[in-house]
Design a protein around this motif. Structure first.
Motif, mmCIF file in Angstrom:
data_model
loop_
_atom_site.group_PDB
_atom_site.id
_atom_site.type_symbol
_atom_site.label_atom_id
_atom_site.label_comp_id
_atom_site.label_asym_id
_atom_site.label_seq_id
_atom_site.Cartn_x
_atom_site.Cartn_y
_atom_site.Cartn_z
ATOM 1 N N GLN A 1 0.812 -1.214 0.000
ATOM 2 C CA GLN A 1 0.000 0.000 0.000
ATOM 3 C C GLN A 1 0.847 1.267 0.000
ATOM 4 O O GLN A 1 0.358 2.338 -0.327
ATOM 5 N N TRP B 1 -7.567 3.517 0.958
ATOM 6 C CA TRP B 1 -7.382 2.242 0.259
ATOM 7 C C TRP B 1 -8.724 1.549 0.009
ATOM 8 O O TRP B 1 -8.891 0.858 -0.997
ATOM 9 N N LYS C 1 -2.693 3.925 4.106
ATOM 10 C CA LYS C 1 -2.900 2.960 5.185
ATOM 11 C C LYS C 1 -3.589 3.584 6.407
ATOM 12 O O LYS C 1 -4.124 2.871 7.245
ATOM 13 N N PRO D 1 1.669 1.559 -4.525
ATOM 14 C CA PRO D 1 0.570 0.812 -5.146
ATOM 15 C C PRO D 1 0.812 0.332 -6.573
ATOM 16 O O PRO D 1 0.179 -0.625 -6.999
ATOM 17 N N SER E 1 1.656 -2.939 -6.126
ATOM 18 C CA SER E 1 0.565 -3.765 -5.601
ATOM 19 C C SER E 1 -0.105 -4.567 -6.700
ATOM 20 O O SER E 1 -0.534 -5.694 -6.496
#
Length: 588
Positions: free
Chosen positions: A111, A515, A470, A114, A117
């Motif tokens: 996170q 998020w 986060k 990203p 991610s």
């Protein structure tokens, strides 16, 4: 710096010679294993590994595996290590006792970065190589010399760090001692507070050389500077040895008056791995997170004490079983030796956050030189950016004449049209921006292919590079604490004509964050998703309304759940073919 660069270039050349070719016995790893957080991530990793093998980008004749954590409670990289050992045993029986294995921890959803991610941080693109190297290839190159000088066992590493080191001409890193063996790098005391720190047995009478084999009296996990001093972890420069001095440049490294040795990669022999596996089979399933560094290494060495097992300050959630589990691991491993390979001419880099990513790829001339990173890597653009201390970085992308990318920004797997302007310190990933557009400084944009109920679609996440994805609150009444591009979240919702409700967030209704905020339009075409999300961002920047009422909206977390790996890799492959064709035409 020169010695580090030459050493790494030599390893990259050696790895390049093995790509796409069968390896001889003992020449390379028997098994390369990557961990995944869940089944969706496991599938994404397997698809990308398969594609790499088909394109002959990896050595052949090696067993490549992806092992997924069991569903339910998060188990940490230590729990993943235990689970991996069980998977290895079930696949190979007792034969793994003769294997050299590289275990790369790549679970989790990054996170803090990203764009890593989406397809996984071990598949993060790096600005060098044709085709572009990703972190996986770099890991395999960095450790290319290890398997041939390693007794059967497991080398454990993480997907988002880089270790560069130089040795004397006749020196080699050997993993042949019982127990655990860890690499150690000289770092400042401040850096040591965020890493593991070794308390080495005293050897002040010995000269300082590039490579030293030492014993660790104990291991400290993220200690305070006061604790480092109390435990005698703080080092002071010693006289430089004469052996192989010409081949290294440790003498040129400016060791501070005080420093510590911090951790990176560690090895455990088969006997130690077997002990951990037997333990796991007794206690599984796990009900708490285990840290492979904090919980395994702190139990090692003659000076280890049980005190650390009650310190939960570095733990994300304090499960009731945690202290008991740590104490069980401590008593299991107590008395096991912790051997340390001290690399005095070495550097450790972390690539796990947006700040680190932008700095190392655009501003950090040291890493650029040591690793051969390029400002333009396998891309097509009308003119090379001017050389400066802070340049943009273009990776696997096509830029048309007329577009501009400001210094300090990274563009990867993207197309930029002639009237596109990217501001400073931005990240653009997987996004075709073809219409006239200006991306404000400090913006993050990443497009994702999705498949929902069998329907292919696209969504593009946008936010400020300083936004904390986060950071979370427990109730809707507290969402003012969330900030999107520096603006409080309720004000953003007003601009987008959205109401505050539980449906606005995916996942847990007591963990509300950027998020999990459903604010990104789901569109039928990639270009439409880019345009819509640019409007989302620019509306907040200009404080002018842009209604999201009529869009199907997704959160960043949901994008990862619905991602379509095949479509994203096909998009990247299309760009690859266009760049390759352009380069052939330019060469002819």
């Amino acid at each position: 710096m020169a010695a580090l660069r030459e050493a790494m270039l030599g390893r990259l050349r050696k790895f390049s010679q093995l790509r796409g070719k069968p390896v001889a016995a003992g020449e390379f790893w028997d098994v390369v294993a990557i961990t995944a957080a869940d089944e969706k991530q496991e599938l994404a990793y397997k698809q990308q590994l398969s594609a790499k093998l088909n394109r002959k980008e990896l050595p052949l004749g090696v067993q490549y595996h992806v092992f997924v954590d069991p569903p339910g409670t998060k188990i940490g990289n230590g729990g993943s290590t235990l689970c991996f050992l069980q998977c290895l045993e079930s696949l190979y029986g007792d034969t793994w006792s003769s294997f050299t294995v590289l275990l790369i921890h790549s679970g989790g959803y990054s996170q803090r970065l990203p764009n890593a991610s989406v397809l996984g941080k071990i598949f993060t693109a790096l600005p060098f190589g044709e085709p572009i190297y990703q972190m996986l290839e770099l890991k395999l190159a960095m450790y290319i010399d290890f398997p041939s000088r390693m007794r059967p066992g497991i080398l454990v590493t993480c997907a988002d760090d880089i270790e560069l080191y130089s040795l004397g001409q006749s020196e080699f890193i050997v993993f042949d001692q019982p127990g655990f063996t860890a690499l150690a790098h000289p770092c400042s005391l401040a850096v040591g507070t965020t890493h593991g720190v070794f308390v080495l047995d005293s050897s002040t009478s010995l000269p300082q050389t590039d490579l030293e084999y030492r014993q660790s009296h104990r291991f400290l996990h993220k200690p305070s500077i006061e604790e480092m001093r109390q435990c005698n972890a703080v080092q002071r420069p010693r006289n430089r040895g004469h052996q192989d001095m010409a081949s290294g440049d440790t003498a040129c490294l400016q060791f501070p008056s005080e420093y510590v040795y911090t951790d990176s990669v560690f090895y455990m022999d088969h006997k130690s791995a077997r002990k951990l596996l037997d333990f796991y089979e007794k206690v599984s399933p796990l009900s708490c997170e285990i840290d492979a560094y904090g919980d395994f290494l702190q139990a090692l060495g003659p000076g280890a004490t049980v005190d650390y097992t009650r310190n939960t300050s570095n733990v994300t959630s304090q499960e009731s079983q945690l202290v008991h589990m740590r104490q069980s691991i401590f008593h299991l491993l107590k008395g096991t030796s912790l051997n340390v390979v001290v690399l005095n001419n070495s550097k450790f880099y972390h690539l796990g956050t947006i700040e680190e990513y932008l700095f190392h790829f655009t501003s950090d001339s040291t890493l650029k030189s040591e690793l051969g990173l390029q400002s333009v890597a396998f891309s097509v653009l009308p003119a090379e950016p001017e050389r400066s201390s802070k340049a943009p970085c273009i990776i696997h992308s096509i830029l048309e004449a007329g577009c501009s990318v400001a210094p300090g920004s990274v563009v990867e797997y993207s197309r930029l049209g002639p009237e596109v302007c990217i501001g400073e310190n931005c990240i653009v990933s997987g996004s075709p921006i073809t219409a006239k557009a200006a991306l404000p400084a400090g913006s993050f944009m990443c497009s994702v292919s999705l498949k929902i109920d069998g329907r292919l679609g696209y969504s593009t996440m946008v936010f400020g590079v300083r936004d904390n994805l986060k950071s979370s609150v427990r109730a809707l009444s507290d969402i003012k604490a969330l900030r999107f591009f520096g603006v409080d979240f309720p004000s953003c919702l007003d601009i987008w004509n959205l109401s505050i409700s539980e449906e606005l967030f995916s996942g847990s209704k007591t963990c509300l964050s950027l998020w999990t905020a459903r604010i990104f339009p789901f569109c039928s075409s990639l270009s439409d998703s880019v345009t819509a999300s640019l409007n989302v961002l620019n509306a907040v920047k200009s404080h002018s309304p842009f209604s999201l009422k009529n869009f199907k909206l997704l959160s960043m977390g949901e994008m990862l759940d619905y991602k379509d790996v095949e479509d994203m890799t096909a998009y990247r492959e299309q760009i690859f073919l266009e760049i390759s064709s352009n380069k052939k035409q330019s060469a002819s």
